[in-house]
Design a protein around this motif. Structure first.
Motif, PDB file in Angstrom:
ATOM      1  N   TYR A   8      60.567  54.327  -1.235  1.00  0.00           N
ATOM      2  CA  TYR A   8      61.036  53.457  -2.316  1.00  0.00           C
ATOM      3  C   TYR A   8      61.598  54.295  -3.459  1.00  0.00           C
ATOM      4  O   TYR A   8      62.698  54.038  -3.957  1.00  0.00           O
ATOM      5  CB  TYR A   8      59.880  52.570  -2.801  1.00  0.00           C
ATOM      6  CG  TYR A   8      60.267  51.658  -3.935  1.00  0.00           C
ATOM      7  CD1 TYR A   8      60.871  50.439  -3.677  1.00  0.00           C
ATOM      8  CD2 TYR A   8      60.038  52.021  -5.257  1.00  0.00           C
ATOM      9  CE1 TYR A   8      61.245  49.597  -4.708  1.00  0.00           C
ATOM     10  CE2 TYR A   8      60.405  51.178  -6.298  1.00  0.00           C
ATOM     11  CZ  TYR A   8      61.008  49.975  -6.017  1.00  0.00           C
ATOM     12  OH  TYR A   8      61.381  49.151  -7.041  1.00  0.00           O
ATOM     13  N   THR A   9      60.870  55.334  -3.840  1.00  0.00           N
ATOM     14  CA  THR A   9      61.290  56.192  -4.953  1.00  0.00           C
ATOM     15  C   THR A   9      62.604  56.895  -4.642  1.00  0.00           C
ATOM     16  O   THR A   9      63.487  56.990  -5.506  1.00  0.00           O
ATOM     17  CB  THR A   9      60.194  57.222  -5.279  1.00  0.00           C
ATOM     18  OG1 THR A   9      58.981  56.523  -5.582  1.00  0.00           O
ATOM     19  CG2 THR A   9      60.568  58.099  -6.452  1.00  0.00           C
ATOM     20  N   ILE A  15      70.143  54.959  -5.542  1.00  0.00           N
ATOM     21  CA  ILE A  15      70.866  53.858  -6.196  1.00  0.00           C
ATOM     22  C   ILE A  15      71.288  54.282  -7.600  1.00  0.00           C
ATOM     23  O   ILE A  15      72.417  54.030  -8.026  1.00  0.00           O
ATOM     24  CB  ILE A  15      69.998  52.580  -6.246  1.00  0.00           C
ATOM     25  CG1 ILE A  15      69.783  52.023  -4.842  1.00  0.00           C
ATOM     26  CG2 ILE A  15      70.627  51.522  -7.151  1.00  0.00           C
ATOM     27  CD1 ILE A  15      68.727  50.944  -4.742  1.00  0.00           C
ATOM     28  N   GLU A  16      70.387  54.939  -8.322  1.00  0.00           N
ATOM     29  CA  GLU A  16      70.712  55.412  -9.677  1.00  0.00           C
ATOM     30  C   GLU A  16      71.864  56.407  -9.649  1.00  0.00           C
ATOM     31  O   GLU A  16      72.747  56.378 -10.526  1.00  0.00           O
ATOM     32  CB  GLU A  16      69.483  56.031 -10.329  1.00  0.00           C
ATOM     33  CG  GLU A  16      68.437  55.003 -10.715  1.00  0.00           C
ATOM     34  CD  GLU A  16      67.140  55.618 -11.216  1.00  0.00           C
ATOM     35  OE1 GLU A  16      66.897  56.829 -10.994  1.00  0.00           O
ATOM     36  OE2 GLU A  16      66.350  54.876 -11.837  1.00  0.00           O
ATOM     37  N   GLN A  17      71.905  57.291  -8.652  1.00  0.00           N
ATOM     38  CA  GLN A  17      72.997  58.262  -8.537  1.00  0.00           C
ATOM     39  C   GLN A  17      74.324  57.556  -8.273  1.00  0.00           C
ATOM     40  O   GLN A  17      75.353  57.912  -8.858  1.00  0.00           O
ATOM     41  CB  GLN A  17      72.712  59.261  -7.417  1.00  0.00           C
ATOM     42  CG  GLN A  17      71.605  60.233  -7.720  1.00  0.00           C
ATOM     43  CD  GLN A  17      71.251  61.108  -6.524  1.00  0.00           C
ATOM     44  OE1 GLN A  17      71.678  60.851  -5.401  1.00  0.00           O
ATOM     45  NE2 GLN A  17      70.470  62.143  -6.774  1.00  0.00           N
ATOM     46  N   LEU A  42      70.225  50.055   0.484  1.00  0.00           N
ATOM     47  CA  LEU A  42      69.063  50.572  -0.239  1.00  0.00           C
ATOM     48  C   LEU A  42      68.329  49.467  -0.993  1.00  0.00           C
ATOM     49  O   LEU A  42      67.100  49.439  -1.024  1.00  0.00           O
ATOM     50  CB  LEU A  42      69.485  51.685  -1.196  1.00  0.00           C
ATOM     51  CG  LEU A  42      69.951  52.977  -0.533  1.00  0.00           C
ATOM     52  CD1 LEU A  42      70.649  53.873  -1.542  1.00  0.00           C
ATOM     53  CD2 LEU A  42      68.788  53.701   0.135  1.00  0.00           C
ATOM     54  N   ILE A  43      69.077  48.565  -1.586  1.00  0.00           N
ATOM     55  CA  ILE A  43      68.465  47.440  -2.300  1.00  0.00           C
ATOM     56  C   ILE A  43      67.679  46.568  -1.324  1.00  0.00           C
ATOM     57  O   ILE A  43      66.555  46.144  -1.613  1.00  0.00           O
ATOM     58  CB  ILE A  43      69.534  46.626  -3.062  1.00  0.00           C
ATOM     59  CG1 ILE A  43      70.061  47.457  -4.236  1.00  0.00           C
ATOM     60  CG2 ILE A  43      68.981  45.283  -3.530  1.00  0.00           C
ATOM     61  CD1 ILE A  43      71.320  46.905  -4.863  1.00  0.00           C
ATOM     62  N   LYS A  49      60.274  46.652   1.058  1.00  0.00           N
ATOM     63  CA  LYS A  49      59.086  47.444   0.725  1.00  0.00           C
ATOM     64  C   LYS A  49      58.253  46.749  -0.347  1.00  0.00           C
ATOM     65  O   LYS A  49      57.022  46.749  -0.277  1.00  0.00           O
ATOM     66  CB  LYS A  49      59.487  48.848   0.280  1.00  0.00           C
ATOM     67  CG  LYS A  49      59.976  49.716   1.428  1.00  0.00           C
ATOM     68  CD  LYS A  49      60.310  51.116   0.969  1.00  0.00           C
ATOM     69  CE  LYS A  49      60.805  51.967   2.103  1.00  0.00           C
ATOM     70  NZ  LYS A  49      59.754  52.483   2.965  1.00  0.00           N
ATOM     71  N   LEU A  50      58.914  46.140  -1.335  1.00  0.00           N
ATOM     72  CA  LEU A  50      58.184  45.430  -2.379  1.00  0.00           C
ATOM     73  C   LEU A  50      57.479  44.191  -1.833  1.00  0.00           C
ATOM     74  O   LEU A  50      56.343  43.902  -2.206  1.00  0.00           O
ATOM     75  CB  LEU A  50      59.126  45.048  -3.524  1.00  0.00           C
ATOM     76  CG  LEU A  50      59.581  46.204  -4.405  1.00  0.00           C
ATOM     77  CD1 LEU A  50      60.666  45.734  -5.362  1.00  0.00           C
ATOM     78  CD2 LEU A  50      58.413  46.803  -5.162  1.00  0.00           C
TER      79      LEU A  50
END
Length: 64
Positions: A8-9, A15-17, A42-43, A49-50
């Protein structure tokens, strides 16, 4: 052989990149399509996972 899924991390970091490159206009049109597809994958992974974690917490609380 199937590619190992990111944690997840790691997925959030990727995603941030992608968003950072997009916001800084560092992507050309060809790259943009591939990166949007990757971010979408990825989302979806993060969402799964959540949901799994939420179900596990719910089960643990029921056992209490």
């Amino acid at each position: 052989m199937e590619k190992k899924q990111p944690t997840y991390t790691q997925a959030i970091g990727e995603i941030e990149q992608i968003l950072e490159k997009f916001n800084d206009s560092q992507m050309n049109v060809d790259e943009l399509g591939a990166q949007v597809k990757r971010a979408s994958e990825l989302i979806k992974l993060c969402r799964e996972k959540l949901r799994k974690a939420e179900a596990e917490v719910g089960e643990a609380l029921k056992e209490e």
